[in-house]
Structure formats: C-alpha cells, structure tokens
Motif scaffolding. Structure first.
Motif, PDB file in Angstrom:
ATOM      1  N   VAL A 158       0.847  -1.197   0.000  1.00 33.26           N
ATOM      2  CA  VAL A 158       0.000   0.000   0.000  1.00 33.26           C
ATOM      3  C   VAL A 158       0.877   1.240   0.000  1.00 33.26           C
ATOM      4  O   VAL A 158       2.032   1.214   0.434  1.00 33.26           O
ATOM      5  N   SER A 159       0.307   2.308  -0.505  1.00 31.29           N
ATOM      6  CA  SER A 159       1.049   3.575  -0.581  1.00 31.29           C
ATOM      7  C   SER A 159       0.176   4.709  -0.065  1.00 31.29           C
ATOM      8  O   SER A 159      -1.056   4.636  -0.100  1.00 31.29           O
ATOM      9  N   PHE A 160       0.826   5.742   0.404  1.00 27.95           N
ATOM     10  CA  PHE A 160       0.115   6.953   0.806  1.00 27.95           C
ATOM     11  C   PHE A 160       1.110   8.113   0.824  1.00 27.95           C
ATOM     12  O   PHE A 160       2.330   7.916   0.765  1.00 27.95           O
ATOM     13  N   PHE A 161       0.570   9.292   0.895  1.00 34.21           N
ATOM     14  CA  PHE A 161       1.391  10.500   1.010  1.00 34.21           C
ATOM     15  C   PHE A 161       0.881  11.294   2.199  1.00 34.21           C
ATOM     16  O   PHE A 161      -0.289  11.183   2.569  1.00 34.21           O
ATOM     17  N   ARG A 162       1.753  12.022   2.785  1.00 31.45           N
ATOM     18  CA  ARG A 162       1.403  12.676   4.053  1.00 31.45           C
ATOM     19  C   ARG A 162       0.237  13.650   3.929  1.00 31.45           C
ATOM     20  O   ARG A 162      -0.390  14.004   4.933  1.00 31.45           O
ATOM     21  N   THR A 163      -0.066  14.082   2.702  1.00 30.05           N
ATOM     22  CA  THR A 163      -1.201  14.997   2.529  1.00 30.05           C
ATOM     23  C   THR A 163      -2.486  14.252   2.187  1.00 30.05           C
ATOM     24  O   THR A 163      -3.508  14.889   1.926  1.00 30.05           O
ATOM     25  N   ASP A 164      -2.445  12.911   2.183  1.00 29.73           N
ATOM     26  CA  ASP A 164      -3.649  12.142   1.863  1.00 29.73           C
ATOM     27  C   ASP A 164      -4.706  12.345   2.940  1.00 29.73           C
ATOM     28  O   ASP A 164      -4.407  12.732   4.085  1.00 29.73           O
ATOM     29  N   SER A 165      -5.924  12.035   2.551  1.00 24.97           N
ATOM     30  CA  SER A 165      -7.038  12.163   3.487  1.00 24.97           C
ATOM     31  C   SER A 165      -6.938  11.108   4.584  1.00 24.97           C
ATOM     32  O   SER A 165      -6.272  10.076   4.433  1.00 24.97           O
ATOM     33  N   SER A 166      -7.614  11.364   5.667  1.00 22.27           N
ATOM     34  CA  SER A 166      -7.604  10.417   6.786  1.00 22.27           C
ATOM     35  C   SER A 166      -8.269   9.099   6.404  1.00 22.27           C
ATOM     36  O   SER A 166      -7.915   8.045   6.942  1.00 22.27           O
ATOM     37  N   ASP A 167      -9.215   9.157   5.456  1.00 18.74           N
ATOM     38  CA  ASP A 167      -9.872   7.917   5.021  1.00 18.74           C
ATOM     39  C   ASP A 167      -8.881   6.978   4.357  1.00 18.74           C
ATOM     40  O   ASP A 167      -8.927   5.752   4.563  1.00 18.74           O
ATOM     41  N   ASN A 168      -8.001   7.516   3.550  1.00 20.05           N
ATOM     42  CA  ASN A 168      -7.009   6.689   2.872  1.00 20.05           C
ATOM     43  C   ASN A 168      -6.049   6.053   3.875  1.00 20.05           C
ATOM     44  O   ASN A 168      -5.710   4.863   3.769  1.00 20.05           O
ATOM     45  N   ILE A 169      -5.640   6.843   4.854  1.00 21.35           N
ATOM     46  CA  ILE A 169      -4.737   6.310   5.876  1.00 21.35           C
ATOM     47  C   ILE A 169      -5.463   5.267   6.722  1.00 21.35           C
ATOM     48  O   ILE A 169      -4.873   4.255   7.124  1.00 21.35           O
ATOM     49  N   GLN A 170      -6.765   5.480   6.976  1.00 21.60           N
ATOM     50  CA  GLN A 170      -7.540   4.502   7.746  1.00 21.60           C
ATOM     51  C   GLN A 170      -7.636   3.178   7.000  1.00 21.60           C
ATOM     52  O   GLN A 170      -7.595   2.099   7.603  1.00 21.60           O
ATOM     53  N   LYS A 171      -7.720   3.227   5.657  1.00 18.04           N
ATOM     54  CA  LYS A 171      -7.735   1.998   4.871  1.00 18.04           C
ATOM     55  C   LYS A 171      -6.445   1.207   5.064  1.00 18.04           C
ATOM     56  O   LYS A 171      -6.457  -0.024   5.154  1.00 18.04           O
ATOM     57  N   ILE A 172      -5.350   1.921   5.122  1.00 21.07           N
ATOM     58  CA  ILE A 172      -4.057   1.254   5.334  1.00 21.07           C
ATOM     59  C   ILE A 172      -4.024   0.595   6.709  1.00 21.07           C
ATOM     60  O   ILE A 172      -3.549  -0.540   6.863  1.00 21.07           O
ATOM     61  N   ILE A 173      -4.539   1.298   7.717  1.00 24.08           N
ATOM     62  CA  ILE A 173      -4.593   0.733   9.070  1.00 24.08           C
ATOM     63  C   ILE A 173      -5.439  -0.535   9.079  1.00 24.08           C
ATOM     64  O   ILE A 173      -5.066  -1.554   9.684  1.00 24.08           O
ATOM     65  N   ASP A 174      -6.567  -0.494   8.386  1.00 25.60           N
ATOM     66  CA  ASP A 174      -7.445  -1.673   8.325  1.00 25.60           C
ATOM     67  C   ASP A 174      -6.763  -2.846   7.633  1.00 25.60           C
ATOM     68  O   ASP A 174      -6.925  -4.014   8.026  1.00 25.60           O
ATOM     69  N   ILE A 175      -5.997  -2.561   6.599  1.00 24.33           N
ATOM     70  CA  ILE A 175      -5.282  -3.623   5.878  1.00 24.33           C
ATOM     71  C   ILE A 175      -4.243  -4.265   6.788  1.00 24.33           C
ATOM     72  O   ILE A 175      -4.103  -5.497   6.835  1.00 24.33           O
ATOM     73  N   ILE A 176      -3.531  -3.450   7.523  1.00 29.19           N
ATOM     74  CA  ILE A 176      -2.518  -3.990   8.446  1.00 29.19           C
ATOM     75  C   ILE A 176      -3.189  -4.828   9.527  1.00 29.19           C
ATOM     76  O   ILE A 176      -2.717  -5.915   9.885  1.00 29.19           O
ATOM     77  N   LYS A 177      -4.312  -4.327  10.046  1.00 26.40           N
ATOM     78  CA  LYS A 177      -5.035  -5.078  11.078  1.00 26.40           C
ATOM     79  C   LYS A 177      -5.494  -6.443  10.568  1.00 26.40           C
ATOM     80  O   LYS A 177      -5.426  -7.445  11.284  1.00 26.40           O
ATOM     81  N   GLY A 178      -5.977  -6.485   9.347  1.00 27.88           N
ATOM     82  CA  GLY A 178      -6.524  -7.719   8.811  1.00 27.88           C
ATOM     83  C   GLY A 178      -5.499  -8.660   8.212  1.00 27.88           C
ATOM     84  O   GLY A 178      -5.853  -9.735   7.731  1.00 27.88           O
ATOM     85  N   SER A 179      -4.249  -8.277   8.228  1.00 33.12           N
ATOM     86  CA  SER A 179      -3.214  -9.106   7.607  1.00 33.12           C
ATOM     87  C   SER A 179      -2.736 -10.182   8.581  1.00 33.12           C
ATOM     88  O   SER A 179      -2.930 -10.095   9.793  1.00 33.12           O
ATOM     89  N   THR A 180      -2.105 -11.201   8.018  1.00 36.80           N
ATOM     90  CA  THR A 180      -1.527 -12.277   8.839  1.00 36.80           C
ATOM     91  C   THR A 180      -0.010 -12.168   8.928  1.00 36.80           C
ATOM     92  O   THR A 180       0.599 -12.865   9.731  1.00 36.80           O
ATOM     93  N   SER A 181       0.586 -11.341   8.093  1.00 40.32           N
ATOM     94  CA  SER A 181       2.038 -11.163   8.152  1.00 40.32           C
ATOM     95  C   SER A 181       2.391 -10.311   9.368  1.00 40.32           C
ATOM     96  O   SER A 181       1.655  -9.403   9.748  1.00 40.32           O
ATOM     97  N   LYS A 182       3.525 -10.623   9.975  1.00 39.63           N
ATOM     98  CA  LYS A 182       3.970  -9.920  11.170  1.00 39.63           C
ATOM     99  C   LYS A 182       5.193  -9.034  10.914  1.00 39.63           C
ATOM    100  O   LYS A 182       5.747  -8.451  11.848  1.00 39.63           O
ATOM    101  N   VAL A 183       5.610  -8.937   9.672  1.00 39.83           N
ATOM    102  CA  VAL A 183       6.755  -8.105   9.307  1.00 39.83           C
ATOM    103  C   VAL A 183       6.288  -7.089   8.270  1.00 39.83           C
ATOM    104  O   VAL A 183       5.607  -7.436   7.304  1.00 39.83           O
ATOM    105  N   ILE A 184       6.637  -5.826   8.481  1.00 45.02           N
ATOM    106  CA  ILE A 184       6.246  -4.751   7.567  1.00 45.02           C
ATOM    107  C   ILE A 184       7.510  -4.092   7.041  1.00 45.02           C
ATOM    108  O   ILE A 184       8.311  -3.537   7.806  1.00 45.02           O
ATOM    109  N   VAL A 185       7.688  -4.157   5.727  1.00 44.39           N
ATOM    110  CA  VAL A 185       8.823  -3.514   5.066  1.00 44.39           C
ATOM    111  C   VAL A 185       8.362  -2.152   4.571  1.00 44.39           C
ATOM    112  O   VAL A 185       7.310  -2.032   3.935  1.00 44.39           O
TER     113      VAL A 185
END
Length: 870
Positions: A264-291
């Motif tokens: 996933v990608s984002f930029f610091r000026t993105d909306s909070s909704d876009n960043i929330q989507k990234i948070i949801d993806i991380i929450k729902g993932s099974t991988s424990k390492v984030i590059v």
C-alpha cells in the motif's frame, strides 16, 4: 554558454501538492520571447525569487533545501495573479544540511590546497517541500533574478551557478534533473536514492553521494530472506522514492521466493480515510513483518495513526530514510517501532562540523526574516508577542544553544551531513582540475557546465577523514550500508545499534555480514519473529500450493509410499531406488528386506519337515518291500520297478528341498531340472507297471505271447526312454535360456522378492507338459485295467494316484500364477509333495498293509484262489 533567449515563466495555478510531479511540471512553460528591435531584450515573467542564504564569491554554488516542509492552502480564482507560496513547518534537518554545505565551502575557502585565490560563494533557496517551487527556484539559480537583461549585450551569458547541491528527496530531484539535464548543470543530491535517477538518458547531469535504492532494495530483500520472513507486508510513500524502491524490493523478493501479502502507498497529505484503509489492511493481515519505503515525514503521519489504534507487535524493516532518525524514535512514544531493523548509511564523522553547525549567528547576515523564524523555533520563544496567539517566552537574542536539546543539536544525521560535505568537495576537486590549480588558479579559464559535469563524474579522491569519493557510470557512489537495530537504551531513549554490514561491491554470498550481536526484536523479544503464510513443511512432506494464493501459501502433503523428502520445504518427493523403500517418517530410504522361502520361517520348516517325513516314509516302505521281496505280493507287482519307483519318489521328496533357501545360480538350475527329471522317472515307473498289468490280462488269445515284448528289459528301456526325453528337454532349456536368480521389486512395495526366473518359459512349460502327458497316458492305461482281478490288480490304486496327481497339478497352475513372491515357491513345493505322497500312499501303502497286518493274504495260493474265483 547558457542561452537566455528562452525566458521562463511559472504560473502557480494549481493547489495539487507533491508528489504530483506531472501536475507541477505542467505549470512550467518555456516561453520564447523575441524582439525585432535593434537591440535584443529578454524579459522575465512572473515574480522574482530571492535566495534565503547568499554569499558572493568568484564561483557560485547553488543549494536547494526544504527549510519548511509545508505550505498554506490557497484558493486560486484564476481572476487575479496567485499570491506567492507561504511556507510553514520549519525543518531543522534542512538547516543542518545547509550548514554542512556552508561548512564545506568555508573550509575550502580557508584552505590553499584546492582553490587558492578562488573564493566559493553560494545561493541557497528554500523549496518548502514543493516540486513546483523546486523547479522555479532552480531556474532562478541558473538565470538570476534580473527582470530585463542588459540591452547593450547579447541575450546570452554564463550560468549563475556552476553546480547545484540538493534536493533531499527523489521526486523534486527528478523534476529538477529533467529541466537541468539539457544544460548539463550538475545536480548533486545527498539523499535522493530513487533508482530511477541512475538513468543517464533521462537525467544526464544528476549525481549523488548516497547509494541508489536499487542496492538498498535488494539488500532489504536479502535481509528479509536471511531471517526466514517469507510473508511480509509493504508500505511505501506515494512518490518516486517509495514507488521505485518498493518495486525493486518486490521484484527481488519474488526472485528469492518471498511473498508480499499487501503493498500500500500513501502520502502525508492524503485524506484520513485513505490512511484509515491502510490501518485496516494492516489489522486484517496475517504477516507480522512490515517492510517500509517511507520518508520520515510520511512515517510520522502513519506512526500517529498506528499509535491511536495501538498496533504493536509488528516487526518493522526500514530504510535509511528513518531507521537512524532520532526524531522518529522520539515520536514513537507508544513503542510501535521497537526492535525495528533496517539499513542506514555508514556512520561518519566530519571534524569541526558540529561546532560550525551550532554557531548559527552568521545566518543572520543572509536573511534576517528566516533567521528570526529559525531562532524563535530553536529556542521556543518570540521576539514580538502577537495578540491572537499563545504567549511564549520573549527572545532576547542572547540564548545559549549549548543549553538546548532538540533536533537541530542532534548530530545523529552526521552521515547525511557528510554526503553534503563530499558533494561540495567533488565540485571543488573538479574546479581544481579545470582551473589547473597549483599555488594559484587560472582565473581566466572559461567555465563550461558540461566540462564541470565530466570532471565531477571522473572524481576520485579522499576526504580529510579518509572517505573515498567516486562515482560510477550512473553517477552513483559505492553501495555500503550498516544494518541498524533499534534497542532500548537508558531513560527510554532508543539506541541505534549496528548489528551488521552490507557491501554491494563484494560477491553475492559475502555482501551481507551480520555480526554476532544480540538483536532485540519487537516487544523486546530475543526470539526472531515468525512471519510466514504457511509453516515450513518438515522432512517427509512436500509443498502443494493453495489455489489462488501466492507461492508462499501452501499445504504440507505427506510423501507417498516409496517416496521421501529429506529437506525442509521440499517441492517434490524423491522416489527411492528400486532396492530401497521409504521409512515411516518418509524422510529416508531404507534398504528393502529381501524375502525368500527360507528354512528359518514356519512355512519353510513345515515344508522341509514334510519333505523329510516323506523321504523317511519312502525309506520305510522300501525297507518293508526289501524284507518281503521274496513274497508273492512283491514279486507279483514287479519288484524291480517298485524299487525304482520308490527311489524316484525319494528323489521327488528331496528335490523339494532345493526350492527352499536363498536362490543362487546353481539352485535355480537344479530345482526345476531335478524336479522335472525325477517326476518323469517316477511316472515312467508307474506307466511301466500299468502297461505290464494291462498287457498281461489283455493278451488272452491262444498262441499270442505278447508278454515277451514287455519283459524286464523292455520295461527298463521304456523307463529309460521316457526319462531320456525329459533329460533332453532340460538340457536344451539349460543350454538356451537357463533359470537364474532375480530380484522382484513389483510384487511388494516394501520388500525385495528373491526368486528364480524361469529363463525360458517355453522350457519350463515343456517340462511340465511332458510330465502331464505321461501322467495322462498312465491314467488312461490304469483306467483301462481297473476291472482286472483284484489279487493281481494294482491298476485301481494307480488310477487313484493318477487322479490325485492330475488334480494337484491342474490346480497348481492357477495357484502358481496368482501366488506372489515366496508363496509361489511354496505352492510348487506343496504340489510336489502332495503328488508324491499321493503316489506313495495309493500304490504302496495297501501292499504294506497286507505284508505287515495281513500276512495270511500274502501267499501264492491265496492270490491264485482269489483269482480263480473271479
């Protein structure tokens, strides 16, 4: 010479922000302005841009730094001229980088080694983190700020600066390098790592003193592979640095057999909704390492959201953009990034730089307004107290910087400062060669940007600290990194501990060297985190990919019988050699147990006992017959053939023993031939006895002495002839294709059957067929003689024995063919013993009964009387 017949105008008509580089470049218009007057005049369009820091010199260097990281939003009405960009969010890091550039220039000016009698000046602009502004101020660096060119001169002149230092980020550098490339003005970046900038066709004048992300991406993939993390997540900045770096990482990861669960990608000026989507993806993932391929500014935004959701327990893998950034560590109050590991530029030290950097008062002489803002932010005070804001401590101008601890006084970014330092010295060394400097320099030499660029590209020198500086054909330095691990220190301060090195100049197998230091992982664990889609398949199993999922997601399937896998995560199972079989765990081949009918097993013992018992009974019968050889019963039944028959029956019993034991070349040839010859001898004797009885009672016509043709000599010859035929058949069999010992791997999967192959099936069935022919002939003769007088008639018993014989061998054929392994041998032995016992019992036991228990019937008178009565 740089033509300025092309005058540039930049219209700030869009509110789109970095990294929308394409939009920013669309606002850059190259407007050709020509006059047909007697004198050429070049007029600048738009507002002038004044440098934030400036110093005159014989030769000028440009500098681009984001003293501010943001700007105020504005609404363009397109009805009036847009107002200038209003920059906000002062960035102490960029001030440090500018100070490093000033330090290098001052050091060169104060030295007589490189550029004696030549002074370097500078013009440094604040880009505010805007790509559009970066391009605008770059053009100002090259063109100067004169609104109208001197009408008395041609509208051409040299560039204002001979080289430009900056920018920090990759996206602004791509835009600047695109514009400056045709003019061959060197652009030397200290921190733009995008691999795309190595393309000399697109960016011919770009160089850098930090390695390309091409190497860092591959190093990160090897680092992830080293720790066995085959299932990872990926987060990147949505700009050139993040997109290109992550693309190379994913490509390399796939080559190494790693899988990325999400990217996933984002930029610091993105909306909070876009960043929330990234948070949801991380929450729902099974991988424990984030590059991550994130700039420190983007990571700050993400870190705040992660803290809100308390997403701890993930192992973070970072790049040089933030892995050794003390400010990022300070902001991580919820310990989201604890135990992070990643790559950083090797530690460096520049003597005197720290003291120079902390002496900020000379900055006041360049730009009082910027210096005031900087001073107020540095000491958290204000010179003038505004009415509408919170009242802060008043600045006196005498504050002591040595008493302040903030990001400006933090020297953890010394490797980046050293990159700026090396970039300035690369330009100075190039000027040293161009100006032929020794004790003095040739001040009249014409400076050409292309010549300067070529000399910088050929630079190869050492700094005063011993660092080797050179550029490859792509304008990149050698790729060397330290592997940094975030470990808890005193008072909650993170220690950046070097736990390994990566040197891309070494062979592939020696590039990564992890030192024997304890690595602290996420949540202060000493155990390496596990991040896999599927657990490793142990030996004895193989991987089967799960449908519709990446190659790292699979099921572990147990190897089939006869197959093994002796490694972890085997893709296929290997079939054992024919003489071996898989063990219960399916992780090793063990030698198959050789199976044959042996004397040690119960079946072999029983059959051997039966054979020996039959031999004993035969000897006993022979002994009885010998004791009573003078009696009428023995003499009347052709005693010579009887003893020969008993001898052949003994051989039949004994030949069955050759079928027991480990097959050998001699035993295989002996067992079948001995069996065939002894049985033919036996049947020949029985046939001879039957024919004698039949001829004796059928030749009843007067004057016909048929018996003279069936006397003892003829009987011997008949037996010999019949047996000789079988001997010839066996000889041909042994000569042409004899039986031989063989191993049978087909009957049992886990056993080797040691058996005797027939060699020639025709020979084997010819032997059996000849025996069967004689048996049928014997049976017919005995059947014809079955109603002869009982006293002399043993044809009845021969008939019964032949019935048994034929029944046994007829049933033998299907039983033999269908019996596996040693059981076929047992069937053959059983048939031999059964038929032999049948002959022995039916022919000899009744006579033994008379001789032993009814001796009164063993008289000539009784036999003749009985016959007369019939």
């Amino acid at each position: 010479m740089l033509p300025i017949d092309l005058c540039f105008s930049l219209s700030m008509t869009s509110t789109q922000r970095w990294p929308e580089q394409g939009w920013a470049l669309l606002h850059l218009f190259l407007v050709a302005s020509f006059t047909q007057a007697d004198e050429q005049v070049c007029t600048q369009r738009g507002d002038t841009e004044n440098p934030q820091l400036v110093k005159d010199g014989d030769i000028l260097l440009g500098g681009l730094f984001s003293f501010h990281t943001n700007w105020r939003e504005r609404q363009n009405t397109y009805m009036e001229k847009p107002v200038p960009l209003q920059c906000t969010s002062l960035n102490f890091r960029e001030f440090q980088l500018a100070q490093a550039m000033l330090f290098a220039i001052e050091e060169i000016n104060n030295s007589s080694d490189l550029l004696p009698d030549i002074s370097l000046g500078y013009k440094i602009y604040d880009t505010c983190g805007s790509i559009a502004r970066s391009v605008r101020v770059t053009l100002a660096l090259v063109n100067s700020n004169e609104i109208v060119a001197s009408p008395s001169k041609a509208c051409t002149r040299p560039a204002q600066v001979q080289a430009i230092m900056g920018e920090t980020s990759s996206s602004p550098c791509t835009a600047i390098a695109t514009v400056m490339g045709p003019f061959h003005i060197p652009l030397i970046s200290h921190f733009a790592t995008c691999a795309c900038l190595s393309d000399k066709v697109k960016y011919p004048s770009f160089l850098r003193t930090i390695p390309s992300d091409y190497y860092q991406s591959r190093a990160l993939a090897q680092l992830v592979k080293h720790f066995g993390w085959t299932w990872v997540g990926a987060v990147r900045s949505n700009e050139d640095y993040g997109n290109n770096g992550m693309a190379t990482f994913i490509e390399t990861a796939q080559e190494l057999g790693l899988c990325v669960e999400y990217s996933v990608s984002f930029f610091r000026t993105d909306s909070s909704d876009n960043i929330q989507k990234i948070i949801d993806i991380i929450k729902g993932s099974t991988s424990k390492v984030i590059v991550t391929f994130l700039s420190h500014m983007d990571l700050d935004i993400l870190l705040h959201e992660l803290s809100v959701h308390n997403l701890t327990g993930y192992q973070w893998v970072g790049t040089e953009a933030w892995i050794f950034d003390s400010q990022t560590a300070e902001r991580d109050i919820n310990h989201i990034l604890d135990g992070a590991i990643g790559l950083s530029i090797p530690k460096a030290h520049v003597t005197g730089l720290r003291d120079f950097m902390l002496d900020v008062r000379p900055l006041n002489s360049s730009n009082a307004e910027l210096f005031t803002e900087f001073w107020e932010a540095l000491f958290n005070c204000q010179f003038k107290q505004p009415k509408s804001t919170e009242i802060r401590r008043k600045c006196t101008g005498e504050e002591d910087i040595n008493r302040v601890e903030n990001s400006f006084t933090d020297m953890s970014l010394m490797p980046i400062f050293n990159n700026v330092y090396k970039g300035v010295y690369a330009v100075a060394n190039a000027l040293h060669r161009i100006l032929s400097c020794n004790k003095t320099c040739n001040k009249h030499a014409q400076l050409d940007p292309f010549t300067i660029l070529q000399n910088i590209q050929r630079s190869n020198f050492k700094t005063k600290e011993g660092d080797q500086v050179y550029f490859n054909e792509n304008g990149d330095p050698a790729a060397k990194y330290e592997i940094i691990n975030w470990q808890p220190g005193e008072n909650g301060i993170v220690d950046f501990v070097t736990v390994g090195l990566y040197d891309a100049t070494l062979p592939t197998d020696k590039q990564m060297n992890l030192q024997n230091k304890s690595i602290i992982w996420t949540q202060n664990s000493l155990k390496v985190p596990v991040s896999v889609c599927s657990e490793k398949c142990p030996p004895g199993t193989r991987k089967v990919l799960q449908k519709g999922k990446p190659v790292c997601c699979y099921d572990c399937i147990r190897c089939a019988e006869g197959e093994i896998s002796n490694i972890t995560d085997a893709i296929t199972c290997v079939r054992c050699p024919p003489e071996s079989w898989s063990n219960d765990r399916r992780d090793a081949c063990i030698k198959k147990k050789a199976e044959f009918l042996s004397y040690d097993e119960i079946m072999g013992i029983l059959l051997s006992t039966a054979s020996l018992f039959g031999t004993f009974i035969t000897f006993f019968v022979a002994f009885i017959f010998y004791r009573h050889r003078k009696t009428p019963l023995v003499r009347a039944n052709n005693s010579e053939l009887s003893f020969l028959l008993l001898f052949s029956l003994t051989l039949c019993f004994l030949c069955s023993l050759t079928f027991i034991g480990r097959p050998s070349e001699w035993s295989c040839m002996l067992r079948h031939t001995a069996f065939g010859i002894t049985f033919v001898l036996c049947i020949s004797c029985v046939l001879g006895k039957t024919m004698v009885v039949l001829m004796a009672f059928k030749a009843t016509l007067p004057g016909r002495n048929v018996m003279k043709w069936f006397g003892p000599t003829q009987q011997r010859l008949s037996v010999l002839s019949f047996t000789l035929v079988q001997v010839i058949i066996c000889t041909l069999w042994l000569t042409i294709s004899p039986p031989f010992p063989s191993t049978n791997f087909k009957e049992y999967k886990d056993k080797i059957i040691l058996e005797c192959s027939l060699g020639s099936a025709v020979g084997f069935w010819s032997v059996l067929g000849y025996i069967g022919l004689l048996a049928m002939l014997c049976f017919i003769c005995a059947f014809l003689a079955r109603k002869l007088p009982d006293n002399f008639n043993e044809a009845k018993f021969i008939t019964f024995s032949m019935l048994i014989f034929c029944a046994v061998w007829i049933t033998f054929i299907p039983a033999y063919v269908s019996s596996p392994g040693k059981f076929s041998v047992a069937v053959e032995i059983f048939a031999i013993l059964a038929s032999t016992f049948g002959l022995l019992i039916c022919i000899f036991i009744p006579k033994c009964y008379v001789m032993l228990l009814k001796p009164e019937r063993n008289t000539k008178k009784h036999m003749m009387g009985k016959g007369a009565a019939k």
